[in-house]
Design an enzyme around this catalytic site. Structure first.
Site, PDB file in Angstrom:
ATOM      1  N   GLU A   1      12.826   3.851   1.031  1.00 25.04           N
ATOM      2  CA  GLU A   1      12.191   4.458   2.168  1.00 25.04           C
ATOM      3  C   GLU A   1      13.110   4.221   3.566  1.00 25.04           C
ATOM      4  OE1 GLU A   1       9.253   5.667   1.853  1.00 25.04           O
ATOM      5  OE2 GLU A   1       8.910   4.855  -0.093  1.00 25.04           O
TER       6      GLU A   1
ATOM      7  N   PHE B   1       0.937  -1.183  -0.155  1.00 28.79           N
ATOM      8  CA  PHE B   1       0.013  -0.074  -0.107  1.00 28.79           C
ATOM      9  C   PHE B   1       0.834   1.295  -0.087  1.00 28.79           C
ATOM     10  CE2 PHE B   1      -2.618   3.131   2.416  1.00 28.79           C
ATOM     11  CZ  PHE B   1      -3.708   3.204   1.590  1.00 28.79           C
ATOM     12  N   GLY B   2       0.585   2.203  -1.175  1.00 35.26           N
ATOM     13  CA  GLY B   2       1.165   3.312  -0.883  1.00 35.26           C
ATOM     14  C   GLY B   2       0.408   4.577  -0.884  1.00 35.26           C
ATOM     15  N   TYR B   3       0.895   5.440  -0.197  1.00 30.62           N
ATOM     16  CA  TYR B   3      -0.082   6.629   0.202  1.00 30.62           C
ATOM     17  C   TYR B   3       0.829   7.915   0.162  1.00 30.62           C
ATOM     18  CZ  TYR B   3       2.610   6.333   4.477  1.00 30.62           C
ATOM     19  OH  TYR B   3       3.851   6.372   5.169  1.00 30.62           O
ATOM     20  N   GLY B   4       1.857   8.040  -0.383  1.00 30.99           N
ATOM     21  CA  GLY B   4       2.659   9.099  -0.501  1.00 30.99           C
ATOM     22  C   GLY B   4       3.328   9.170  -1.945  1.00 30.99           C
ATOM     23  N   SER B   5       4.539   9.215  -2.337  1.00 26.74           N
ATOM     24  CA  SER B   5       5.260   9.139  -3.641  1.00 26.74           C
ATOM     25  C   SER B   5       5.053   7.895  -4.138  1.00 26.74           C
ATOM     26  CB  SER B   5       6.727   9.240  -3.506  1.00 26.74           C
ATOM     27  OG  SER B   5       7.293   8.258  -2.780  1.00 26.74           O
TER      28      SER B   5
HETATM   29  C1  SIN Z   1       4.461   5.919   0.497  1.00 25.07           C
HETATM   30  O1  SIN Z   1       4.562   6.668  -0.483  1.00 25.07           O
HETATM   31  O2  SIN Z   1       3.568   5.056   0.777  1.00 25.07           O
HETATM   32  C2  SIN Z   1       5.577   6.016   1.677  1.00 25.07           C
HETATM   33  C3  SIN Z   1       5.994   7.361   1.555  1.00 25.07           C
HETATM   34  C4  SIN Z   1       6.784   8.087   0.536  1.00 25.07           C
HETATM   35  O3  SIN Z   1       7.539   7.107  -0.160  1.00 25.07           O
HETATM   36  O4  SIN Z   1       6.468   9.175   0.007  1.00 25.07           O
END
Ligand code: SIN
Length: 187
Positions: free
Chosen positions: A84, A5-9
């Site tokens: 990360e 699951f990703g929520y940022g980049s």
């Molecule tokens: C994410 O995207 O899930 C983690 C934070 C990032 O890499 O921006």
């Protein structure tokens, strides 16, 4: 098969092999620009701000779930662990995918005890920091604005992200006082 699951980049630039992706929601966690970045969107001494997740029983965070084949999963995790490495740890969470399916997924989050954690601040201070920060992955404002764009494209709301993006636009539209400084007064 496994899910990440990703929520940022990771929503707009996964950059890892996957078989499928689905918009998904994570309940009980809020997305916040509370993590410092010295390796992607800032540099040591002038960190940028990127997102992490903080526990919030009433909150829901929209993101993207990626299905990864067992064959490449370990290699994908090794790559993401490197990407990360600036304070994030892996955790397994329960997601609700678009359409109602329940998924168990791996997520990267940066807790308050990591050395890059910045924590909460007023929106105008967060935005001032984002406005000036830049790192090896590019300018920090791009990170904020791409995240906002992705949320709007998939029809999701995130009051925190939208507030910061609006504040960034206001800041840029406002005439600048050349004597003004975003830095706190000395002492
Ligand atoms: C994410 O995207 O899930 C983690 C934070 C990032 O890499 O921006």
């Amino acid at each position: 098969m496994r899910w990440i699951f990703g929520y940022g980049s990771l929503v707009w630039r996964p950059a890892f092999e996957h078989l499928e992706r689905r918009p998904a929601r994570l309940r009980g966690w809020a997305r916040r620009f509370w993590q410092g970045s010295t390796d992607h969107r800032g540099v040591p001494g002038a960190p940028g701000r990127v997102v992490t997740l903080v526990e919030a029983p009433e909150a829901t965070t929209a993101g993207m779930a990626y299905r990864v084949s067992d064959d490449v999963f370990e290699a994908v995790i090794a790559k993401l662990d490197h990407r990360e490495k600036g304070g994030y740890e892996r955790r397994v969470v329960a997601l609700e995918a678009h359409g109602g399916a329940r998924l168990s997924a791996l997520v990267y989050l940066a807790g308050p005890s990591n050395p890059h954690y910045l924590g909460p601040a007023a929106a105008d201070r967060i935005v001032a920091q984002i406005d000036r920060a830049r790192g090896p992955s590019g300018p920090n404002d791009e990170y904020l604005l791409r995240l906002e764009r992705w949320l709007r494209d998939v029809g999701e709301r995130d009051a925190h992200v939208f507030e910061l993006a609006a504040a960034l636009r206001r800041r840029r539209a406002a005439p600048r006082d050349p004597r003004a400084s975003d830095r706190p007064p000395p002492g």
